[in-house]
Design a protein around this motif. Structure first.
Motif, PDB file in Angstrom:
ATOM      1  N   SER A 118      50.959  41.747  32.328  1.00 24.43           N
ATOM      2  CA  SER A 118      49.569  41.061  31.607  1.00 24.43           C
ATOM      3  C   SER A 118      48.454  42.426  30.673  1.00 24.43           C
ATOM      4  CB  SER A 118      48.471  41.155  32.976  1.00 24.43           C
ATOM      5  OG  SER A 118      47.741  41.589  33.488  1.00 24.43           O
ATOM      6  N   LEU A 119      49.219  44.028  31.473  1.00 22.38           N
ATOM      7  CA  LEU A 119      48.198  45.159  30.337  1.00 22.38           C
ATOM      8  C   LEU A 119      48.820  45.238  29.298  1.00 22.38           C
ATOM      9  CD1 LEU A 119      47.922  47.281  33.235  1.00 22.38           C
ATOM     10  CD2 LEU A 119      46.057  45.692  32.591  1.00 22.38           C
ATOM     11  N   ASN A 120      50.410  45.526  29.102  1.00 21.24           N
ATOM     12  CA  ASN A 120      51.118  45.548  28.009  1.00 21.24           C
ATOM     13  C   ASN A 120      51.437  44.369  26.947  1.00 21.24           C
ATOM     14  OD1 ASN A 120      53.620  45.491  29.740  1.00 21.24           O
ATOM     15  ND2 ASN A 120      54.215  45.584  28.181  1.00 21.24           N
ATOM     16  N   ILE A 121      51.024  43.198  27.111  1.00 23.94           N
ATOM     17  CA  ILE A 121      51.647  42.016  26.697  1.00 23.94           C
ATOM     18  C   ILE A 121      50.788  42.296  24.622  1.00 23.94           C
ATOM     19  CG2 ILE A 121      49.474  40.570  26.609  1.00 23.94           C
ATOM     20  CD1 ILE A 121      52.802  39.284  26.553  1.00 23.94           C
ATOM     21  N   PRO A 122      49.857  42.771  24.746  1.00 25.12           N
ATOM     22  CA  PRO A 122      50.063  43.121  23.160  1.00 25.12           C
ATOM     23  C   PRO A 122      51.207  43.395  22.579  1.00 25.12           C
ATOM     24  CG  PRO A 122      47.727  43.757  23.928  1.00 25.12           C
ATOM     25  CD  PRO A 122      49.224  43.547  25.431  1.00 25.12           C
ATOM     26  N   ASP A 123      52.207  44.131  23.235  1.00 27.29           N
ATOM     27  CA  ASP A 123      53.359  45.391  22.869  1.00 27.29           C
ATOM     28  C   ASP A 123      53.708  44.280  22.427  1.00 27.29           C
ATOM     29  OD1 ASP A 123      52.843  47.397  23.266  1.00 27.29           O
ATOM     30  OD2 ASP A 123      53.570  47.182  25.674  1.00 27.29           O
ATOM     31  N   PHE A 124      53.804  42.592  22.459  1.00 28.09           N
ATOM     32  CA  PHE A 124      54.517  41.209  21.998  1.00 28.09           C
ATOM     33  C   PHE A 124      53.544  40.370  21.353  1.00 28.09           C
ATOM     34  CE2 PHE A 124      57.145  43.049  25.999  1.00 28.09           C
ATOM     35  CZ  PHE A 124      58.068  43.096  25.777  1.00 28.09           C
TER      36      PHE A 124
ATOM     37  N   SER B 155      49.221  46.466  41.503  1.00 27.16           N
ATOM     38  CA  SER B 155      48.358  45.764  41.552  1.00 27.16           C
ATOM     39  C   SER B 155      46.981  46.203  41.538  1.00 27.16           C
ATOM     40  CB  SER B 155      48.676  44.256  42.381  1.00 27.16           C
ATOM     41  OG  SER B 155      47.675  44.213  43.309  1.00 27.16           O
ATOM     42  N   ALA B 156      46.557  47.110  42.441  1.00 32.39           N
ATOM     43  CA  ALA B 156      45.180  47.783  42.790  1.00 32.39           C
ATOM     44  C   ALA B 156      45.525  48.285  42.259  1.00 32.39           C
ATOM     45  CB  ALA B 156      45.720  48.708  44.514  1.00 32.39           C
ATOM     46  N   LEU B 157      46.725  49.086  40.907  1.00 35.67           N
ATOM     47  CA  LEU B 157      46.311  50.362  40.269  1.00 35.67           C
ATOM     48  C   LEU B 157      45.726  49.452  38.576  1.00 35.67           C
ATOM     49  CD1 LEU B 157      48.512  53.077  40.529  1.00 35.67           C
ATOM     50  CD2 LEU B 157      46.055  53.178  41.166  1.00 35.67           C
ATOM     51  N   LEU B 158      46.708  48.647  39.063  1.00 35.12           N
ATOM     52  CA  LEU B 158      46.862  47.806  37.358  1.00 35.12           C
ATOM     53  C   LEU B 158      45.773  46.753  37.112  1.00 35.12           C
ATOM     54  CD1 LEU B 158      50.397  47.179  36.822  1.00 35.12           C
ATOM     55  CD2 LEU B 158      48.891  49.475  36.283  1.00 35.12           C
ATOM     56  N   GLY B 159      44.895  46.324  38.372  1.00 31.91           N
ATOM     57  CA  GLY B 159      43.870  45.246  38.159  1.00 31.91           C
ATOM     58  C   GLY B 159      42.409  46.391  37.240  1.00 31.91           C
ATOM     59  N   PRO B 160      42.580  47.326  37.932  1.00 30.46           N
ATOM     60  CA  PRO B 160      41.263  48.249  37.498  1.00 30.46           C
ATOM     61  C   PRO B 160      41.375  48.447  35.999  1.00 30.46           C
ATOM     62  CG  PRO B 160      41.579  48.993  39.282  1.00 30.46           C
ATOM     63  CD  PRO B 160      42.596  48.100  39.333  1.00 30.46           C
TER      64      PRO B 160
ATOM     65  N   LEU C  47      37.025  53.692  36.642  1.00 26.97           N
ATOM     66  CA  LEU C  47      39.056  53.502  36.863  1.00 26.97           C
ATOM     67  C   LEU C  47      39.019  54.059  38.363  1.00 26.97           C
ATOM     68  CD1 LEU C  47      42.092  52.477  36.458  1.00 26.97           C
ATOM     69  CD2 LEU C  47      42.381  54.620  35.562  1.00 26.97           C
ATOM     70  N   ILE C  48      38.023  54.965  38.437  1.00 24.37           N
ATOM     71  CA  ILE C  48      38.326  56.062  39.717  1.00 24.37           C
ATOM     72  C   ILE C  48      37.350  55.001  40.755  1.00 24.37           C
ATOM     73  CG2 ILE C  48      38.055  57.663  41.097  1.00 24.37           C
ATOM     74  CD1 ILE C  48      38.434  59.470  38.261  1.00 24.37           C
ATOM     75  N   LEU C  49      36.476  54.315  40.120  1.00 19.09           N
ATOM     76  CA  LEU C  49      35.461  53.779  41.473  1.00 19.09           C
ATOM     77  C   LEU C  49      36.370  52.543  42.115  1.00 19.09           C
ATOM     78  CD1 LEU C  49      32.074  54.426  40.404  1.00 19.09           C
ATOM     79  CD2 LEU C  49      33.319  55.978  41.917  1.00 19.09           C
ATOM     80  N   ALA C  50      37.100  51.690  40.684  1.00 17.40           N
ATOM     81  CA  ALA C  50      37.355  50.881  41.159  1.00 17.40           C
ATOM     82  C   ALA C  50      38.507  50.744  42.850  1.00 17.40           C
ATOM     83  CB  ALA C  50      37.848  49.799  40.008  1.00 17.40           C
TER      84      ALA C  50
ATOM     85  N   TYR D 217      43.567  41.685  49.115  1.00 14.41           N
ATOM     86  CA  TYR D 217      42.458  41.117  47.637  1.00 14.41           C
ATOM     87  C   TYR D 217      42.981  42.425  46.859  1.00 14.41           C
ATOM     88  CZ  TYR D 217      40.697  38.064  50.777  1.00 14.41           C
ATOM     89  OH  TYR D 217      40.396  37.191  52.274  1.00 14.41           O
ATOM     90  N   ALA D 218      43.555  43.159  46.583  1.00 15.14           N
ATOM     91  CA  ALA D 218      43.681  44.468  45.899  1.00 15.14           C
ATOM     92  C   ALA D 218      43.665  44.128  44.308  1.00 15.14           C
ATOM     93  CB  ALA D 218      44.478  45.455  46.419  1.00 15.14           C
ATOM     94  N   TRP D 219      43.752  42.840  44.092  1.00 16.66           N
ATOM     95  CA  TRP D 219      44.173  43.102  42.331  1.00 16.66           C
ATOM     96  C   TRP D 219      43.429  42.163  41.695  1.00 16.66           C
ATOM     97  CZ3 TRP D 219      43.279  38.586  39.114  1.00 16.66           C
ATOM     98  CH2 TRP D 219      43.176  39.452  37.461  1.00 16.66           C
ATOM     99  N   PHE D 220      42.165  41.907  42.684  1.00 17.38           N
ATOM    100  CA  PHE D 220      41.182  41.104  42.025  1.00 17.38           C
ATOM    101  C   PHE D 220      40.028  41.704  42.631  1.00 17.38           C
ATOM    102  CE2 PHE D 220      44.169  37.785  44.389  1.00 17.38           C
ATOM    103  CZ  PHE D 220      43.831  35.933  43.691  1.00 17.38           C
ATOM    104  N   VAL D 221      39.716  42.639  43.976  1.00 18.40           N
ATOM    105  CA  VAL D 221      39.110  44.044  43.708  1.00 18.40           C
ATOM    106  C   VAL D 221      38.876  44.729  42.640  1.00 18.40           C
ATOM    107  CG1 VAL D 221      38.623  45.717  45.121  1.00 18.40           C
ATOM    108  CG2 VAL D 221      38.865  43.122  46.246  1.00 18.40           C
ATOM    109  N   GLY D 222      39.766  44.810  42.807  1.00 12.59           N
ATOM    110  CA  GLY D 222      39.900  46.382  41.618  1.00 12.59           C
ATOM    111  C   GLY D 222      38.973  45.670  39.952  1.00 12.59           C
ATOM    112  N   PHE D 223      40.165  44.347  39.666  1.00 12.84           N
ATOM    113  CA  PHE D 223      39.476  44.010  38.050  1.00 12.84           C
ATOM    114  C   PHE D 223      37.927  43.473  38.240  1.00 12.84           C
ATOM    115  CE2 PHE D 223      38.662  40.400  35.251  1.00 12.84           C
ATOM    116  CZ  PHE D 223      39.692  41.187  34.473  1.00 12.84           C
ATOM    117  N   VAL D 224      37.568  42.941  39.298  1.00 14.80           N
ATOM    118  CA  VAL D 224      36.053  42.613  39.455  1.00 14.80           C
ATOM    119  C   VAL D 224      35.293  43.940  39.058  1.00 14.80           C
ATOM    120  CG1 VAL D 224      33.997  41.519  40.355  1.00 14.80           C
ATOM    121  CG2 VAL D 224      36.640  40.354  40.216  1.00 14.80           C
TER     122      VAL D 224
END
Length: 516
Positions: free
Chosen positions: A273-279, A411-416, A459-462, A492-499
């Protein structure tokens, strides 16, 4: 100050209207003399319209190819082992992929419109040097996945060869880094095949994906038909009630398990979901990448997971034991032609998934660190070496740890990162980028000495709220030493980090637009 409601409304409206936006061609004059820039090389350069040949079918094939793989086949096993019924497991997988396809489509837009890869896209939000932070975070996760898929492919070769040469399985009991020497040799052989495809480049990858998509779907459906015929149905697993139903051992605990399981399913493709621009940089239009991804990802993941559950259920009746690994099922066949064809199909399938999902991105990401010194091929080789050093056979030894530590953890790292990229591109910049400046060391995306402080601090705070729960998950902290709220928050790691990252980034941008 930005209104949070307006921010999310802006992004949601964009999903519906961006299919009509045009893909911009590259103006060669804008890049005259750019070859000398330390941020530029041919692999990271924008893709001109003349090379954008991927249509709906290409993106559907991409996702069918990447989704139809052994890890997907086995994905539902951990969910069922933990107490879900078959339909709860499949629904969780489907829902996770419906959710993750939204940021997938959103991040793909910039790749299609401007022809730029993921690490270059990151320069707009993180800065020309700061872009290496999300790029390398994504790259090291990909190295782990590359190792896992290479191990699966190599182990498939080992198991099927052991049917023809039994001494491979019984002739050596000595461990080599936790596996036998014969297993390690098969792993290295499959690794070398992966590196050969990397050397051939992106066109070879597209060709491989187009072959693999129908091949593995056909193999899966044949396995499904075989299981149904020989077991007289799909067996006890499909009839087994959920352990979370009333009167069952885990009654009333469904949502306690469902939330982290859903987060893990999102984490499965949070990387892409992050590196999809590569395609998506190779797409003919926005419509091609949007429709292709929507058709290709959620349904294929659900279908192939169901095939895994159904075939596994049938093995309980046919063999008297539950066999989750499709390679182990295939080794029970005595026909040598079936075994050889199955081995080739599995190897091609795993190879295509591995290259597309786990090599293209880190190859570009490592190239972004030093464009003049690291090409796509060199970046792919670095990915391969790190994938071996990580000893991937140890990452997948425990199915529970695979989902709830590995998938949820990263996912806790990539969501943010996803939250920052989408907030910057859709809300702050309104989808307008100065492509030439993305390749200039002293252009508008230099920010503070090459770093966007707004992005770095966001990124750090999220990530911080998920850290205590992660430390409990990996058993560095005891559960009693961390507040229960923080332990549950990690589910909820991905959701928490993303939002959190989405909101924090826009707040920090509003304070100082010039230097951050």
């Amino acid at each position: 100050m930005y209104s949070v409601a307006e921010n999310f409304s802006s992004v949601s409206r964009t999903i519906f209207d961006m299919a009509d936006s045009v893909a911009l061609d590259v103006d060669p004059a804008a890049f005259s003399g750019m070859e000398e820039s330390r941020l530029y090389n041919a692999d990271l350069a924008p893709v001109p319209k003349s090379r954008r040949k991927w249509r709906v079918g290409s993106y559907a094939a991409l996702w069918i190819s990447m989704s139809a793989c052994i890890p997907t086949y086995m994905l539902a096993s951990s969910l069922i082992d933990a107490g879900m019924s078959w339909w709860q497991a499949i629904l969780t997988i489907f829902l996770g992929n419906v959710i993750v396809v939204i940021p997938m489509i959103l991040n793909a837009h910039a790749g299609t419109r401007y022809g730029i890869p993921f690490p270059v896209f990151c320069r707009a939000s993180f800065g020309t040097i700061g872009a290496n932070i999300p790029a390398l975070m994504r790259a090291f996760v990909a190295c782990g996945w590359f190792g896992i898929q290479t191990w699966i492919g190599g182990n498939a070769i080992y198991k099927i060869m052991s049917v023809f040469v039994p001494s491979l399985a019984s002739g050596s009991s000595a461990n080599f880094l936790g596996i036998t020497f014969a297993q390690f040799l098969c792993f290295l052989f499959f690794w070398a095949v992966n590196m050969l495809v990397v050397y051939k480049g992106i066109d070879c990858i597209r060709w491989l994906l187009n072959i693999k998509a129908p091949l593995l779907i056909a193999l899966g459906l044949l396995l499904l038909a075989w299981a149904y015929r020989n077991a007289g149905g799909f067996g006890p697993i499909l009839a087994q009630p959920s352990a979370f139903d009333p009167g069952q051992p885990k009654a009333g605990q469904f949502f306690t398990f469902f939330v982290p399981a859903l987060t893990g399913m999102i984490g499965f493709w949070a990387t892409l979901s992050l590196n999809i621009p590569d395609f998506s940089r190779y797409a003919c239009s926005q419509r091609d990448q949007i429709v292709g991804q929507v058709l290709g990802l959620p349904l294929t993941m659900a279908l192939y997971s169901f095939i895994g559950v159904a075939v596994t259920s049938a093995t309980t009746i046919i063999y008297g034991s539950t066999i989750w690994d499709p390679v182990d099922v295939l080794t029970r066949f005595s026909n040598p032609i079936v075994l050889v064809v199955a081995m080739l199909a599995l190897c091609i399938a795993t190879l295509a998934t591995n290259i597309a999902a786990n090599v293209v991105s880190p190859a570009n990401d490592f190239s972004n660190v030093a464009p003049h010194r690291i090409s796509f091929r060199t970046g792919g080789l670095i990915t391969g070496i790190i994938g071996v050093v990580m000893m991937p056979w140890k990452l997948v030894v425990d199915p529970s740890g695979y989902i709830f530590t590995w998938l949820v953890g990263y996912s806790a790292l990539l969501g943010p990162i996803g939250g920052i990229m989408i907030a910057d591109y859709y809300v702050y910049r309104r989808r307008h980028l100065d492509v030439a400046d993305l390749y200039r060391a002293h252009g508008r995306y230099r920010f503070t000495n090459g770093f966007s402080l707004a992005a770095v601090f966001s990124l750090i705070l999220a990530v911080l709220p998920n850290l205590p729960g992660f430390l409990v998950a990996v058993k560095i902290f005891d559960t009693t030493s961390v507040p229960a709220f923080l332990v549950r928050l990690y589910d909820y790691a991905w959701f928490v980090g993303f939002v959190n990252a989405f909101i924090l980034y826009l707040l920090l941008r509003s304070f100082n637009k010039r230097s951050t």
